[in-house]
Design an enzyme around this catalytic site. Structure first.
Site, mmCIF file in Angstrom:
data_model
loop_
_atom_site.group_PDB
_atom_site.id
_atom_site.type_symbol
_atom_site.label_atom_id
_atom_site.label_comp_id
_atom_site.label_asym_id
_atom_site.label_seq_id
_atom_site.Cartn_x
_atom_site.Cartn_y
_atom_site.Cartn_z
ATOM 1 N N THR A 154 -23.070 -5.795 -18.141
ATOM 2 C CA THR A 154 -22.762 -4.435 -17.685
ATOM 3 C C THR A 154 -22.632 -3.471 -18.852
ATOM 4 O OG1 THR A 154 -20.410 -5.005 -17.582
ATOM 5 C CG2 THR A 154 -21.670 -5.166 -15.543
ATOM 6 N N HIS A 162 -1.733 3.244 -7.295
ATOM 7 C CA HIS A 162 -3.017 3.931 -7.540
ATOM 8 C C HIS A 162 -2.768 5.362 -8.000
ATOM 9 C CE1 HIS A 162 -4.940 0.447 -5.859
ATOM 10 N NE2 HIS A 162 -4.364 0.619 -4.685
ATOM 11 N N ASP A 177 -12.643 2.263 -6.636
ATOM 12 C CA ASP A 177 -11.999 3.308 -7.435
ATOM 13 C C ASP A 177 -12.633 4.657 -7.126
ATOM 14 O OD1 ASP A 177 -9.836 3.375 -9.095
ATOM 15 O OD2 ASP A 177 -10.797 2.331 -10.745
ATOM 16 N N LYS A 207 0.826 -1.200 0.000
ATOM 17 C CA LYS A 207 0.000 0.000 0.000
ATOM 18 C C LYS A 207 0.865 1.256 0.000
ATOM 19 C CE LYS A 207 -3.866 -0.319 -0.077
ATOM 20 N NZ LYS A 207 -4.791 -0.534 -1.235
ATOM 21 N N GLY A 258 -14.452 -12.616 -13.236
ATOM 22 C CA GLY A 258 -13.067 -12.310 -12.932
ATOM 23 C C GLY A 258 -12.640 -12.865 -11.588
ATOM 24 N N ARG A 259 -11.404 -12.545 -11.187
ATOM 25 C CA ARG A 259 -10.893 -13.035 -9.912
ATOM 26 C C ARG A 259 -11.762 -12.570 -8.745
ATOM 27 N NH1 ARG A 259 -5.676 -11.398 -12.150
ATOM 28 N NH2 ARG A 259 -4.240 -13.161 -12.400
ATOM 29 N N ILE A 265 -13.849 -0.590 1.253
ATOM 30 C CA ILE A 265 -12.562 -0.718 1.939
ATOM 31 C C ILE A 265 -11.502 -1.082 0.907
ATOM 32 C CG2 ILE A 265 -11.287 -2.048 3.662
ATOM 33 C CD1 ILE A 265 -13.990 -2.453 5.099
ATOM 34 N N PHE A 303 -4.689 -9.798 -5.693
ATOM 35 C CA PHE A 303 -5.412 -10.213 -4.498
ATOM 36 C C PHE A 303 -6.908 -10.355 -4.772
ATOM 37 C CE2 PHE A 303 -1.676 -8.285 -2.453
ATOM 38 C CZ PHE A 303 -1.389 -9.226 -1.479
#
Length: 346
Positions: A214, A96, A263, A78, A189-190, A295, A135
């Site tokens: 979507t 980010h 995001d 992070k 997706g993951r 989060i 992750f």
């Protein structure tokens, strides 16, 4: 192997961050291949410092990466602390900073000032753009789990790190015949796979939407679910899935949104009804008529499981730090750096 790159795993400055990008077992593999590894002390990391020492790693005080040799790769997850203002090293972490997020220009400016570089883990990809270490599965799993537990009034606050068995038990114990309807966007997706797994443990069969659904969003159908877990990550602005105005729709069921993608400070936010992350201390933000969970380090709730999975994915690429995926990372960094500089002089 005297010319092997040095790797330095830093302490995470965020107090709720328990994960490690490199486990002791995988650190031992690097050391066996002649890669010098230094691991900083950390009171919160899921793996004891002694395990890294036993793996052959050197150890150092927390935050001492600032004095590491200039050719060192500094590995983290992070955000960096605010100091130093000039970043001279090659940093590997989730920056980010490429989609206009809050603080992005300042971070890139620190690299420009020091001559260092950002090898952003989000952009470590294969030739087809598929991420090589992520992750995502555990982010989706925890994001869906928190949404279910909150909706069923079983969420314990503040959050604290758990083991997989403990979180599974909480989900199974929450099972009831309440007929909850859940929707996962980005379901293939993951992140989406993790969310679907958590819902299954909680006894819920979710509706699953991916690109086709979507792209032609049926908002009425979206609002006819009790829980939305958003696992869609986009690199460019797209029409939003949900705004504050959509919440005025009569008869909507939607009451809980778990934004796994998070995001929230970017133009790529598909849920602009929320503009800030939530925290371990206050995981749920209450908006008029809607509760939002956003989060940005969800997998740290399952730090050991998430770290082992991620480290296993990352290890082959740490053994080849000059390989094509890292070259792509560097090109992406330089492009973002130029963009910020051009904007500053426009």
């Amino acid at each position: 192997m005297s010319d092997a790159p040095r790797l330095w795993m830093r302490h995470e400055s965020r107090s709720s961050e328990r994960r490690a990008p490199l486990t002791p077992e995988d650190a031992a593999v690097l050391v066996a291949h002649g890669v010098p590894v230094t691991v900083e002390e950390s009171p919160q990391r899921a793996f004891p410092l002694g395990d890294y020492r036993a793996a052959g790693c050197a150890t150092a005080p927390a935050g001492s990466w600032t004095g590491a040799p200039a050719d060192t790769y500094v590995l983290g997850l992070k955000e960096l602390p605010e100091d130093p203002g000039r970043l001279i090293h090659r940093h590997i972490f989730f920056g980010h900073a490429y989609k206009g997020q809050s603080g992005a220009a300042e971070l890139l400016g620190r690299f420009t000032a020091g001559g260092g570089s950002l090898l952003d883990l989000e952009y470590l990809t294969d030739e087809d753009g598929r991420r090589l270490a992520a992750f995502g599965h555990w982010a989706g799993y925890v994001g869906a789990a928190l949404a279910v537990l909150h909706r069923r009034d079983r969420l314990t606050v503040p959050l604290a790190p758990l083991g997989r068995a403990e979180l599974d038990a909480a989900l199974r114990d929450s099972r009831t015949d309440d007929g909850l309807r859940a929707l996962v966007t980005g379901a293939l997706g993951r992140c989406g796979s993790g969310a679907r797994e958590a819902f299954a443990t909680a006894g819920i069969e979710p509706t699953c939407w991916d690109l086709a659904e979507t792209r032609r969003l049926d908002r009425a159908a979206l609002l006819d679910h009790d829980i939305l877990v958003n696992a869609v990550l986009t690199s460019r602005p797209v029409p939003p899935f949900l705004t504050a105005e959509h919440l005025d729709t009569p008869g909507r069921r939607l009451s809980v949104v778990s934004d796994v993608t998070c995001d929230v400070t970017s133009d790529c936010n598909v849920l602009p009804l929320n503009d800030r992350p939530t925290t371990w201390e206050q995981p749920v933000r209450r908006l008029p008529g809607l509760d939002v969970i956003a989060i940005d380090n969800l997998p740290s709730l399952l730090p050991a499981e998430a770290s082992r999975s991620f480290s296993a994915d990352l290890l082959p690429h740490l053994l080849d730090l000059g390989g094509p995926p890292w070259e792509r990372c560097l090109r992406t960094f330089h492009a973002a750096q130029r963009s910020v500089q051009e904007s500053a002089h426009a």
